[in-house]
Design a protein around this motif. Structure first.
Motif, mmCIF file in Angstrom:
data_model
loop_
_atom_site.group_PDB
_atom_site.id
_atom_site.type_symbol
_atom_site.label_atom_id
_atom_site.label_comp_id
_atom_site.label_asym_id
_atom_site.label_seq_id
_atom_site.Cartn_x
_atom_site.Cartn_y
_atom_site.Cartn_z
ATOM 1 N N LEU A 230 0.838 -1.190 0.000
ATOM 2 C CA LEU A 230 0.000 0.000 0.000
ATOM 3 C C LEU A 230 0.879 1.247 0.000
ATOM 4 O O LEU A 230 1.716 1.426 0.885
ATOM 5 N N HIS B 77 -2.185 6.205 -1.772
ATOM 6 C CA HIS B 77 -3.412 5.431 -1.909
ATOM 7 C C HIS B 77 -4.481 5.992 -0.964
ATOM 8 O O HIS B 77 -4.177 6.455 0.136
ATOM 9 N N GLN B 78 -5.733 5.944 -1.391
ATOM 10 C CA GLN B 78 -6.815 6.530 -0.589
ATOM 11 C C GLN B 78 -6.984 5.851 0.770
ATOM 12 O O GLN B 78 -7.499 6.455 1.711
ATOM 13 N N PHE B 79 -6.551 4.595 0.877
ATOM 14 C CA PHE B 79 -6.697 3.882 2.138
ATOM 15 C C PHE B 79 -5.426 3.910 2.997
ATOM 16 O O PHE B 79 -5.388 3.302 4.062
ATOM 17 N N TYR B 80 -4.397 4.602 2.523
ATOM 18 C CA TYR B 80 -3.179 4.691 3.329
ATOM 19 C C TYR B 80 -3.497 5.501 4.588
ATOM 20 O O TYR B 80 -4.151 6.552 4.520
#
Length: 242
Positions: free
Chosen positions: A164, A168-171
Motif C-alpha cells: 500500500l 493510496h486513498q486507504f493509506y
C-alpha cells in the motif's frame, strides 16, 4: 555538524546507556533525542535521571515523556501510587530514590516536568514515545496521555499491507503527516527482533532494555544503529521487569 541520534527506552539501565554512548563515540556536537522511559526496571532509575541532567549540560538533548516517567513523576510529586506501576517496575524507582536528598529530588521533579510529549524537527520527522490517535496529527490530539500510552500507531504499522503506497486513498492518514516517525514504548522483542524495526515510515527504537534486550540508538539521517550489551547482563543478580 554533529549527528542527530534517537535513543530508545532505558528503564533505569544506566550501565547500558553509558556503554551505548561510549560506542557511539559521542561528541559535543551530537544532538540526542531520548524517546522516553528513563526509569522503572533496573536499580539505577534515579541515577539515570541524574546522569541525563548532567549530560544535557554538554550536549543538545531533547527528552520525550514516557508513560513510566509520568507515573514516577506523579509519585515523586504527590505520593500517588498506581498498583500497575508497582507491578511493572515502579518499585525499583521507589527503592532507587530512598537515599536521595530533597534537593536532588527537586532537580528531578524539574527534569520530569520539562519533558516534551513529542518533538518535530525541521525535516518533518516526529519523535514521540508511543504515538498519537488524531487523524489530523499530534497537534490536534485530545488527550496527552496518548502520546506516552497509545500503542495503536505501531500496531497499525505492523498490520499495514507493505504494497500500500502513501498516495493510496486507504493509506493511514496518521502516517501522511511526517516523513518519518521515531517511537519507543513497545519492545520489538515482542516480534522477535533485537534491533530497531522499520515499518511503513515508523522506526521503533525500543529494543527491550527493560527485559533481555539492549539500549539502542539510531542516527536519524544515516540509519546507523548503535547498541549496548543486553542490559540484564550488566546487572547480574537483578531481574529488571522480567
Amino acid at each position: 555538524m554533529g549527528r542527530k541520534l534517537a535513543i530508545g527506552d532505558i528503564h533505569g539501565g544506566l550501565r547500558g546507556l553509558v556503554q551505548l554512548l561510549e560506542r557511539i563515540d559521542l561528541t559535543p556536537e551530537d544532538q540526542l533525542i531520548f524517546l522516553g522511559d528513563y526509569v522503572d526496571g533496573w536499580s539505577d532509575s534515579a541515577n539515570t535521571v541524574t546522569y541525563l541532567i548532567e549530560l544535557a549540560k554538554q550536549n543538545s538533548c531533547i527528552f520525550i515523556r514516557g508513560n513510566h516517567d509520568d507515573l514516577a513523576h506523579r509519585w515523586l510529586e504527590t505520593g500517588e501510587l498506581n498498583q500497575k506501576w508497582l507491578e511493572h517496575g515502579g518499585q525499583s524507582s521507589i527503592d532507587a530514590y530512598r537515599n536521595f536528598s530533597e534537593d536532588e529530588i527537586k532537580a528531578h521533579l524539574k527534569f520530569f516536568s520539562e519533558m516534551f510529549n513529542y518533538y518535530k524537527d525541521d525535516q518533518e520527522r516526529l519523535f514521540v514515545h508511543a504515538g498519537f490517535t488524531n487523524l489530523h496529527g499530534p497537534d490536534f490530539e485530545y488527550h496527552e496521555t496518548g502520546f506516552y500510552w497509545d500503542r495503536t500507531l505501531w500496531e497499525m504499522a505492523l498490520s499495514l499491507n507493505e504494497n500500500l503506497q502513501p498516495d493510496h486513498q486507504f493509506y493511514p492518514k496518521r502516517l501522511q503527516h511526517f516523513e518519518e516517525i521515531f517511537i519507543g514504548h513497545t519492545p520489538v522483542t515482542r516480534i522477535g527482533e533485537t534491533t530497531p524495526v522499520h515499518k511503513a515510515n515508523i522506526w521503533n527504537v525500543d529494543t527491550g532494555a527493560a527485559f533481555k534486550g539492549p539500549v539502542s540508538a539510531i542516527d536519524v539521517n544515516t540509519k546507523e544503529i548503535y547498541q549496548s550489551d543486553p542490559v540484564h547482563e550488566l546487572y547480574p543478580g537483578e531481574s529488571g521487569r522480567n
